[in-house]
Design a protein around this motif. Structure first.
Motif, short mmCIF file in Angstrom:
data_model
loop_
_atom_site.label_atom_id
_atom_site.label_comp_id
_atom_site.label_asym_id
_atom_site.label_seq_id
_atom_site.Cartn_x
_atom_site.Cartn_y
_atom_site.Cartn_z
N GLY A 60 1.11 -1.12 -0.28
CA GLY A 60 0.20 0.29 0.00
C GLY A 60 0.60 1.66 0.40
N PRO A 61 0.23 2.49 -0.08
CA PRO A 61 -1.13 2.81 -0.54
C PRO A 61 -1.00 1.86 -1.86
CG PRO A 61 -0.37 4.57 -0.24
CD PRO A 61 0.67 3.46 -0.06
N LEU A 62 -2.03 2.12 -2.19
CA LEU A 62 -2.66 2.06 -3.62
C LEU A 62 -2.53 3.06 -4.65
CD1 LEU A 62 -6.17 -0.55 -3.89
CD2 LEU A 62 -3.68 -0.68 -3.74
N PRO A 63 -1.65 3.60 -5.61
CA PRO A 63 -1.57 4.22 -6.78
C PRO A 63 -2.79 5.00 -7.19
CG PRO A 63 -1.22 2.63 -7.98
CD PRO A 63 -1.83 2.05 -6.23
N ARG A 64 -2.22 6.19 -7.45
CA ARG A 64 -3.19 7.18 -7.84
C ARG A 64 -3.86 6.84 -9.46
NH1 ARG A 64 -2.71 12.78 -5.21
NH2 ARG A 64 -3.47 13.30 -6.56
N GLY A 65 -4.57 7.48 -10.02
CA GLY A 65 -4.97 7.23 -11.48
C GLY A 65 -5.58 6.02 -11.82
N TYR A 66 -6.12 5.02 -10.93
CA TYR A 66 -6.03 3.63 -11.36
C TYR A 66 -7.98 3.43 -10.00
CZ TYR A 66 -1.86 2.02 -12.19
OH TYR A 66 -0.26 1.74 -13.00
N HIS A 67 -8.73 3.02 -10.38
CA HIS A 67 -9.30 2.30 -10.63
C HIS A 67 -9.27 1.70 -9.11
CE1 HIS A 67 -13.82 0.48 -9.26
NE2 HIS A 67 -13.09 -0.85 -9.25
N HIS A 68 -9.53 1.37 -8.15
CA HIS A 68 -9.57 0.92 -6.58
C HIS A 68 -10.70 -0.27 -6.14
CE1 HIS A 68 -6.25 4.11 -5.30
NE2 HIS A 68 -6.26 3.79 -6.73
N LEU A 69 -10.16 -1.11 -5.91
CA LEU A 69 -11.15 -2.19 -5.34
C LEU A 69 -10.55 -2.62 -4.55
CD1 LEU A 69 -13.36 -4.69 -5.85
CD2 LEU A 69 -11.68 -5.88 -6.97
N HIS A 70 -11.54 -2.97 -3.21
CA HIS A 70 -11.27 -3.01 -1.53
C HIS A 70 -12.67 -3.76 -1.60
CE1 HIS A 70 -10.47 -2.50 1.96
NE2 HIS A 70 -10.27 -4.42 2.38
N HIS A 71 -12.82 -5.49 -1.19
CA HIS A 71 -13.72 -6.67 -0.84
C HIS A 71 -13.30 -7.01 -0.51
CE1 HIS A 71 -17.48 -9.00 -0.56
NE2 HIS A 71 -16.60 -9.61 -0.59
N ARG A 72 -13.95 -7.41 0.49
CA ARG A 72 -13.98 -7.78 2.40
C ARG A 72 -14.54 -8.45 2.40
NH1 ARG A 72 -12.57 -6.32 7.91
NH2 ARG A 72 -11.23 -7.82 8.41
N SER A 73 -14.82 -10.31 3.12
CA SER A 73 -16.18 -10.96 3.44
C SER A 73 -15.53 -11.99 4.63
CB SER A 73 -17.02 -11.77 2.26
OG SER A 73 -16.22 -12.40 1.87
N ARG A 74 -16.71 -12.27 5.62
CA ARG A 74 -16.00 -13.65 6.39
C ARG A 74 -15.99 -14.80 5.64
NH1 ARG A 74 -18.06 -16.67 9.84
NH2 ARG A 74 -20.39 -16.00 9.69
N VAL A 75 -14.83 -15.62 5.92
CA VAL A 75 -15.32 -17.64 5.11
C VAL A 75 -14.90 -17.99 6.34
CG1 VAL A 75 -14.73 -15.92 3.19
CG2 VAL A 75 -13.14 -16.95 4.49
N GLY A 76 -15.23 -17.54 7.29
CA GLY A 76 -14.68 -18.69 8.12
C GLY A 76 -14.27 -18.74 9.63
N ARG A 77 -14.02 -19.29 10.66
CA ARG A 77 -13.61 -19.22 11.99
C ARG A 77 -12.52 -20.09 12.05
NH1 ARG A 77 -14.62 -15.78 14.97
NH2 ARG A 77 -14.58 -15.70 16.96
N GLY A 78 -11.76 -19.59 12.68
CA GLY A 78 -10.51 -20.08 13.76
C GLY A 78 -9.24 -20.90 12.34
N ALA A 79 -8.55 -21.47 13.12
CA ALA A 79 -6.90 -22.02 12.76
C ALA A 79 -7.08 -23.02 11.60
CB ALA A 79 -6.04 -22.81 13.59
#
Length: 170
Positions: free
Chosen positions: A15-34
């Motif tokens: 980071g940080p993501l560079p300027r002059g580009y489209h930025h995508l940031h997606h976050r989702s929970r996929v589970g729990r534990g080791a």
């Protein structure tokens, strides 16, 4: 090793993501534990998440390694778009993080970098993140204009759902 099509190599890791580009940031929970963290990390770095989402993947290595080439293609029949990339960086469990980032090569419809990472939070939650910066490199990506970010967000959500299913299946 081929030539990357953008100068900001490694920005998805540091980071940080560079300027002059489209930025995508997606976050989702996929589970729990080791165990879920390990399963999710393996599915990402061994290309299973992408393949299970419907993408075709041709990779120069069984799992993501810096310098490895990967070609991801999406679509049906003659309407298939292929995206040649090179793995830029990997993380294998360091600091509760597993995943990789890859950058675009000549022939990719976009220029930029994208990463796919799972993190194990202190409370045990396993989070999947897609982080990217891109801009059109082909005539058809330029022509698609504002539809490209919509498709990128759709695909990131699809990957999150796919990874959640893989983890739940054990």
């Amino acid at each position: 090793m081929s030539t990357l099509t953008y100068p900001e190599v490694g920005a998805t890791r540091l980071g940080p993501l560079p300027r002059g580009y489209h930025h995508l940031h997606h976050r989702s929970r996929v589970g729990r534990g080791a165990a879920d963290f390990a399963a999710a990390g393996a599915a990402i770095t061994e290309w299973r998440m992408h393949r299970a989402s419907g993408a075709r993947v041709e990779a120069s290595a069984r799992r993501a390694e810096p310098g490895g080439d990967v070609r991801v293609s999406l679509g049906l029949g003659p309407l298939r778009f292929t995206a040649p990339c090179e793995v830029i960086w990997t993380a294998y469990g360091e600091d509760g993080r597993t995943g990789f980032g890859y950058g675009t090569l000549a022939g990719h419809p976009e220029r930029g970098e994208e990463c796919f990472v799972v993190d194990l939070a202190e409370n045990g939650t396993v989070w999947f993140t897609v982080l990217a910066f891109s801009r059109p490199a082909s005539w058809y990506a330029r022509l698609a204009g504002p539809m490209v970010p919509v498709v990128q967000h759709w695909y990131a959500r699809r990957l999150g759902r796919t990874l959640r299913r893989i983890v739940a299946a054990g």
